[in-house]
Design an enzyme around this catalytic site. Structure first.
Site, short mmCIF file in Angstrom:
data_model
loop_
_atom_site.label_atom_id
_atom_site.label_comp_id
_atom_site.label_asym_id
_atom_site.label_seq_id
_atom_site.Cartn_x
_atom_site.Cartn_y
_atom_site.Cartn_z
N CYS A 24 29.47 87.75 -73.05
CA CYS A 24 28.12 87.26 -73.34
C CYS A 24 27.49 86.47 -72.20
CB CYS A 24 28.13 86.40 -74.60
SG CYS A 24 28.60 87.32 -76.09
N CYS B 253 28.53 80.31 -74.68
CA CYS B 253 29.94 80.64 -74.90
C CYS B 253 30.12 82.13 -74.67
CB CYS B 253 30.36 80.27 -76.32
SG CYS B 253 29.36 81.10 -77.61
#
Length: 456
Positions: free
Chosen positions: A120, A440
């Protein structure tokens, strides 16, 4: 009360007293606000190149399986091409692409290109790689970005079938080939479907987010409130023309898409009716308080300040200090912002109060609130971060005030560029000087970067 962070906390389990200190947070009342102009020191360093964000664009972020798939031939390279063409149409200087799809998008094979991957935060890694290349004097201009086309993900044969096919390719005789073909069973034909899961634990991200929310005492109500906040603010920003980084995309023979299509403000009553999506029947993570599978691409043009000015460009922001962190991927998988934020602030010589604009990646409402509660906890800071006092949570009037991944969408490799471009635009709009991006990623990874407004 669920044990906090499970395995990592077995030596110091979370008691109900400790869980209570995380408290309940309310998110619904945050508004779009204008930051009062401040006079602060610049983060420029003697002898270090100033590196700037010249521009950033993205396609509309669309729910997978929607408009981008109305034409059977649309693929990831088409999305990349659309952001590249607009970004570089008036800015021809480019020395390196950190975006291997550049070739598929039709750009010159004379320009070096490579791919980075960090789940991500892949485009965050692309951007910081660009910063490193420019700082080292390897080039003066880099295009960095990311693309995700979740409507057409690769689906693999089963492991048994793959082994059989590889062996079949190596077989020397007809008899050996026939023997291998005869060994294929119906079970061999079952494909390996992709899943949004942590490789090291095989646990889905949603399941991990549900456990994390329970560990920090984040209620279903809090998660639904935060999700509603994200969609409400995104709708307000979209209607107000704030999302100026979004470019139109023409689906061949179909529609011109100009807006993100996942922004859907609802009511708390509607959200409350949804059932848990991962831990059933008592989980708190639902489809509405999670980010959705998304198709989209983003790109930024990063240059040395000297080169940008020489070419007549007006930069949007300075890209300053950044950090990457990593922690236990089983029980602290989604806590990257908690660990990365204080490190990047210390590296920059700033405090939380110096930051005017915060943009955190919203994978799940429960993940965001678990991070904010961890950042507000002296106990967590002392027990797991080796700090004497808490980090402190960002004030909500500065936090994701144009919506976030829950509402805008989350094409995994494209979100990082959206976060950085949004910070630059918000600093311009709100009159702030410093912004902070945090996110994150799979593997227990995390990232944070400080961005400084360019003088207007």
């Amino acid at each position: 009360m669920a044990s906090m962070l499970l395995t990592s906390l077995r030596s110091s389990p979370l008691t109900s007293v400790q869980a209570a200190q995380f408290g309940r947070m309310s998110w619904v009342s945050a508004e779009l606000t204008k930051t009062s102009p401040k006079s602060k020191k610049t983060l420029a360093k003697p002898g270090v190149k100033n590196i700037v964000l010249v521009d950033g664009v993205r396609t509309p972020f669309l729910q997978s399986g929607t408009t981008f798939t109305l034409h059977k031939d649309v693929n990831a390279s088409d999305l990349v091409a659309s952001v590249f063409y607009l970004l570089l149409n008036a800015k021809q200087q480019k020395e390196i692409f950190i975006f291997k799809a550049a070739l598929g998008a039709g750009f010159s094979d004379k320009t070096p290109a490579h791919t980075v991957t960090m789940a991500c935060i892949s485009s965050n890694q692309a951007m910081t790689t660009a910063v490193g290349l420019i700082a080292a004097g390897q080039c003066d201009a880099v295009v960095a970005g990311g693309v995700e086309f979740m409507s057409d993900v690769p689906i693999r044969h089963s492991r048994k079938m793959r082994k059989t096919m590889l062996s079949l390719n190596k077989a020397k005789t007809l008899g050996a080939r026939l023997s291998l073909l005869g060994s294929i069973r119906l079970a061999h034909l079952s494909p390996e479907l992709p899943a949004v899961a942590e490789f090291s634990t095989a646990e889905t991200m949603g399941h991990s987010a549900d456990r994390l929310a329970a560990a920090f005492g984040v209620s279903r109500l809090e998660q639904d409130e935060f999700a509603l906040r994200s969609h409400t603010l995104a709708k307000k920003a979209q209607d107000g023309g704030m999302l100026s980084d979004v470019i139109s995309f023409k689906v061949p023979g179909r529609d011109i898409v100009s807006k993100d299509n996942g922004i859907r403000p609802a009511t708390m009553e509607q959200l409350a009716k949804l059932k848990p999506a991962f831990i059933k029947p008592h989980g708190t993570v639902t489809a509405a308080n999670s980010s959705f599978l998304t198709d989209g691409a983003s790109a930024v043009l990063i240059m040395s300040e000297e080169k940008a000015l020489a070419m007549g460009y007006k930069p949007k922001a300075y890209l300053r200090d950044f950090v990457y962190v990593s922690q236990d991927p089983k029980d602290q998988l989604l806590l990257g912002p908690t660990y990365a934020t204080p490190k990047v602030l210390e590296k920059s010589g700033l405090t939380l109060n110096d930051i005017d604009v915060f943009e955190f990646h919203e994978a799940f409402a429960g993940q965001i609130m678990a991070n904010l509660k961890a950042m507000e906890s002296d106990w967590f800071a002392q027990t797991y971060m080796g700090r004497k006092t808490k980090v402190g949570a960002p004030p909500m009037e500065k936090f994701n005030t144009w919506g976030g991944s829950l509402s805008l969408g989350h094409p995994f490799a494209a979100t990082g560029c959206r976060l950085v471009t949004t910070v630059a635009h918000r600093l311009q709009k709100e009159g702030g000087q410093y912004g902070l991006v945090a996110a994150c990623a799979a593997g227990g990874q995390g990232h944070a970067m400080v961005i400084e407004a360019y003088p207007q």
